[in-house]
Design a protein around this motif. Structure first.
Motif, mmCIF file in Angstrom:
data_model
loop_
_atom_site.group_PDB
_atom_site.id
_atom_site.type_symbol
_atom_site.label_atom_id
_atom_site.label_comp_id
_atom_site.label_asym_id
_atom_site.label_seq_id
_atom_site.Cartn_x
_atom_site.Cartn_y
_atom_site.Cartn_z
ATOM 1 N N LEU A 93 0.786 -1.187 0.237
ATOM 2 C CA LEU A 93 -0.180 -0.052 -0.035
ATOM 3 C C LEU A 93 0.738 1.652 -0.188
ATOM 4 O O LEU A 93 0.252 2.263 -0.151
ATOM 5 N N GLY A 94 2.158 1.402 0.432
ATOM 6 C CA GLY A 94 2.916 2.603 0.556
ATOM 7 C C GLY A 94 3.307 2.699 -0.568
ATOM 8 O O GLY A 94 4.056 4.118 -1.203
ATOM 9 N N ALA A 95 3.305 2.302 -2.037
ATOM 10 C CA ALA A 95 3.905 2.385 -3.195
ATOM 11 C C ALA A 95 2.489 3.488 -3.653
ATOM 12 O O ALA A 95 2.798 3.964 -4.688
ATOM 13 N N ALA A 96 1.196 3.287 -3.801
ATOM 14 C CA ALA A 96 0.034 3.855 -3.567
ATOM 15 C C ALA A 96 0.568 5.389 -4.232
ATOM 16 O O ALA A 96 0.819 6.256 -2.776
ATOM 17 N N ASP A 97 0.051 6.068 -5.042
ATOM 18 C CA ASP A 97 0.266 7.511 -4.958
ATOM 19 C C ASP A 97 -1.360 8.177 -4.657
ATOM 20 O O ASP A 97 -1.005 8.865 -3.877
ATOM 21 N N LEU A 98 -2.228 7.346 -4.781
ATOM 22 C CA LEU A 98 -3.557 8.016 -3.955
ATOM 23 C C LEU A 98 -4.338 6.966 -3.606
ATOM 24 O O LEU A 98 -4.092 5.763 -3.721
ATOM 25 N N VAL A 99 -4.619 7.017 -1.928
ATOM 26 C CA VAL A 99 -5.575 5.926 -1.450
ATOM 27 C C VAL A 99 -6.793 6.781 -1.508
ATOM 28 O O VAL A 99 -7.210 8.190 -0.736
ATOM 29 N N TYR A 100 -7.985 5.995 -1.534
ATOM 30 C CA TYR A 100 -9.104 6.596 -1.579
ATOM 31 C C TYR A 100 -9.688 5.705 0.076
ATOM 32 O O TYR A 100 -9.709 4.440 -0.315
ATOM 33 N N VAL A 101 -10.692 6.324 0.615
ATOM 34 C CA VAL A 101 -11.251 5.076 1.489
ATOM 35 C C VAL A 101 -12.401 5.520 1.198
ATOM 36 O O VAL A 101 -13.246 6.766 1.063
ATOM 37 N N GLU A 102 -13.323 4.203 1.544
ATOM 38 C CA GLU A 102 -14.606 4.570 0.826
ATOM 39 C C GLU A 102 -15.399 3.611 1.677
ATOM 40 O O GLU A 102 -15.032 2.703 2.891
ATOM 41 N N GLN A 103 -16.874 4.281 2.118
ATOM 42 C CA GLN A 103 -17.925 3.118 2.861
ATOM 43 C C GLN A 103 -18.347 2.072 2.221
ATOM 44 O O GLN A 103 -18.892 2.444 0.972
ATOM 45 N N VAL A 104 -18.473 0.872 2.924
ATOM 46 C CA VAL A 104 -18.846 -0.259 2.116
ATOM 47 C C VAL A 104 -20.254 -0.824 2.648
ATOM 48 O O VAL A 104 -21.163 0.186 4.085
ATOM 49 N N GLU A 105 -20.620 -1.937 2.731
ATOM 50 C CA GLU A 105 -21.966 -2.608 3.490
ATOM 51 C C GLU A 105 -21.584 -2.481 4.665
ATOM 52 O O GLU A 105 -20.287 -2.498 5.584
ATOM 53 N N GLY A 106 -22.797 -2.561 6.085
ATOM 54 C CA GLY A 106 -22.764 -2.458 7.312
ATOM 55 C C GLY A 106 -21.422 -1.199 7.599
ATOM 56 O O GLY A 106 -21.256 -1.016 9.299
ATOM 57 N N GLY A 107 -21.431 -0.342 7.287
ATOM 58 C CA GLY A 107 -20.553 0.767 7.247
ATOM 59 C C GLY A 107 -18.942 0.809 8.168
ATOM 60 O O GLY A 107 -18.144 1.474 8.144
ATOM 61 N N ALA A 108 -19.035 -0.662 7.195
ATOM 62 C CA ALA A 108 -17.292 -0.878 7.201
ATOM 63 C C ALA A 108 -16.985 0.463 5.613
ATOM 64 O O ALA A 108 -17.230 0.755 5.351
ATOM 65 N N THR A 109 -15.038 0.193 5.800
ATOM 66 C CA THR A 109 -14.329 0.131 4.756
ATOM 67 C C THR A 109 -13.848 -0.330 4.127
ATOM 68 O O THR A 109 -13.354 -0.961 4.133
ATOM 69 N N ARG A 110 -13.518 0.088 2.395
ATOM 70 C CA ARG A 110 -12.791 -0.664 1.729
ATOM 71 C C ARG A 110 -11.664 0.632 0.983
ATOM 72 O O ARG A 110 -12.065 1.555 0.913
ATOM 73 N N LEU A 111 -10.227 0.713 1.164
ATOM 74 C CA LEU A 111 -9.269 0.823 0.094
ATOM 75 C C LEU A 111 -9.967 0.722 -1.547
ATOM 76 O O LEU A 111 -9.328 -0.675 -1.943
ATOM 77 N N LEU A 112 -9.744 2.278 -1.951
ATOM 78 C CA LEU A 112 -8.798 2.282 -3.430
ATOM 79 C C LEU A 112 -7.644 3.253 -3.782
ATOM 80 O O LEU A 112 -7.816 3.791 -3.636
ATOM 81 N N ALA A 113 -6.463 1.742 -4.456
ATOM 82 C CA ALA A 113 -5.542 2.545 -4.260
ATOM 83 C C ALA A 113 -4.816 2.315 -5.261
ATOM 84 O O ALA A 113 -5.188 2.095 -6.494
ATOM 85 N N VAL A 114 -4.432 3.573 -6.127
ATOM 86 C CA VAL A 114 -4.355 3.961 -7.377
ATOM 87 C C VAL A 114 -2.843 4.450 -7.745
ATOM 88 O O VAL A 114 -2.040 4.909 -6.359
#
Length: 343
Positions: A93-114
């Motif tokens: 994950l440290g190599a990502a230029d951008l990291v988006y944090v998004e809400q998913v089901e149940g109020g948890a989150t996932r990351l979108l690494a660009v």
């Protein structure tokens, strides 16, 4: 010996007084010259230790539009990253230029690494895509998207979108299961192989971000907490690292291959999060994060917090961030984390 002044040859003692004076003068001049060289060299390399602004890349350098740092234009790969506690620590994950944090089901989150500037050998764990990923990623042109799967109703939408889907079925040699944790939190991707399966992926281009000197004002802060219904992110400013160090659910976020997660700029982007028309396999409605429109944001950089506004006219356009007065708001050069939170 020859006198350096009159040119006459002499034996020891002849012209000795005059010669010694000349030699002493020459030595003084040499010493002054050496001191001057040292001073000039020191001034040339001198920097103001109190300055918070990083040196700007030279005009001859290619600069990443995602980080503001020197980087060659390269294809864009987005990776959907699992982020429940059993999926941590992440890898790559440290190599990502951008990291988006998004809400998913149940109020948890996932990351979108660009990624574009750098590709780690492995990144993950990888999880499934969501409908709102398409709208978010369209500002990157035709990026490749690595993910583990998607709801059956979403697959045709992905296929028709500009996003180049690269799930395991399309690039089986790009994915593998690790033995460090149980499924489904053990699927990893090899980014270079995923990009090889998407040769038409767009190269990095502007998405509205600006990098440079910080705006005037701002509030001195050392910590900021961002809460989701079932997740919590903390950001602590480290002047030594020049980064906001990331914590997740009260625990420092680390990677297996690169140490502590951190970002030069953190953006808390307040958006509308509504129900989508899709449900997960357990019947829970998937949230949809609306990233087209406008709203408020909080930008963290250099140990300060700045109130901001964001705007994005359509899915093909980038996202502009401005001060409340409407001036462009520069980010600090380096990785950026964007947390998409409910308004």
């Amino acid at each position: 010996m020859r006198c350096p002044d009159c040119g006459k040859v002499y034996w020891r003692g002849a012209h000795s007084g005059r010669l010694e004076g000349i030699v002493r003068a020459a030595r003084r001049l040499t010493a002054v010259a050496l001191v001057s060289v040292v001073l000039v060299a020191g001034l040339a390399g001198c920097t103001d230790s109190g300055s918070e602004e990083e040196p700007s890349p030279t005009r001859s350098q290619e600069v990443s539009p995602f980080t503001g740092l020197p980087a060659r234009a390269a294809p864009v790969l987005a990776v959907k990253v699992d982020n429940v506690p059993p999926a941590r620590p992440h890898t790559g994950l440290g190599a990502a230029d951008l990291v988006y944090v998004e809400q998913v089901e149940g109020g948890a989150t996932r990351l979108l690494a660009v990624l574009s500037s750098r590709l780690p050998s492995v990144l993950g764990p990888v999880r499934s895509a969501r409908e709102s990923d398409i709208e978010l990623l369209e500002q990157f042109g035709r990026p490749a998207l690595a993910y583990s799967g998607a709801q059956s109703a979403l697959r045709p939408v992905l296929e028709k979108s500009p996003v180049l889907a690269v799930p395991p079925g399309k690039a089986p040699d790009a994915y593998f299961r690790g033995g460090d944790r149980p499924a489904p939190h053990n699927l990893y991707v090899r980014p270079a192989r995923a990009l090889a399966a998407a040769p038409d992926a767009s190269r990095a281009a502007g998405i509205g971000f600006r990098f440079g000197a910080a705006p005037e004002g701002g509030r001195r802060v050392t910590e900021e907490t961002v809460r989701y219904p079932a997740a919590r992110y903390g950001f602590t400013w480290s002047a030594e690292a020049g980064r906001w160090l990331v914590s997740m659910d009260g625990t420092p976020a680390r990677t297996t291959d690169g140490g502590r997660d951190g970002a030069a700029t953190v953006v808390v982007q307040r958006i509308t999060i509504r129900d989508s028309t899709l449900k997960d396999k357990l019947g829970s409605v998937s949230p949809y994060s609306e990233t087209v429109g406008s709203g408020t944001a909080l930008v963290l950089r250099d140990g300060k917090a700045y109130d901001a506004r964001w705007s994005r006219s359509d899915a093909e356009s980038g996202t502009d961030f401005t001060t409340p007065s409407g001036d462009p708001l520069n980010f600090a050069r380096g990785p950026v984390w964007v947390l998409l939170t409910g308004d």
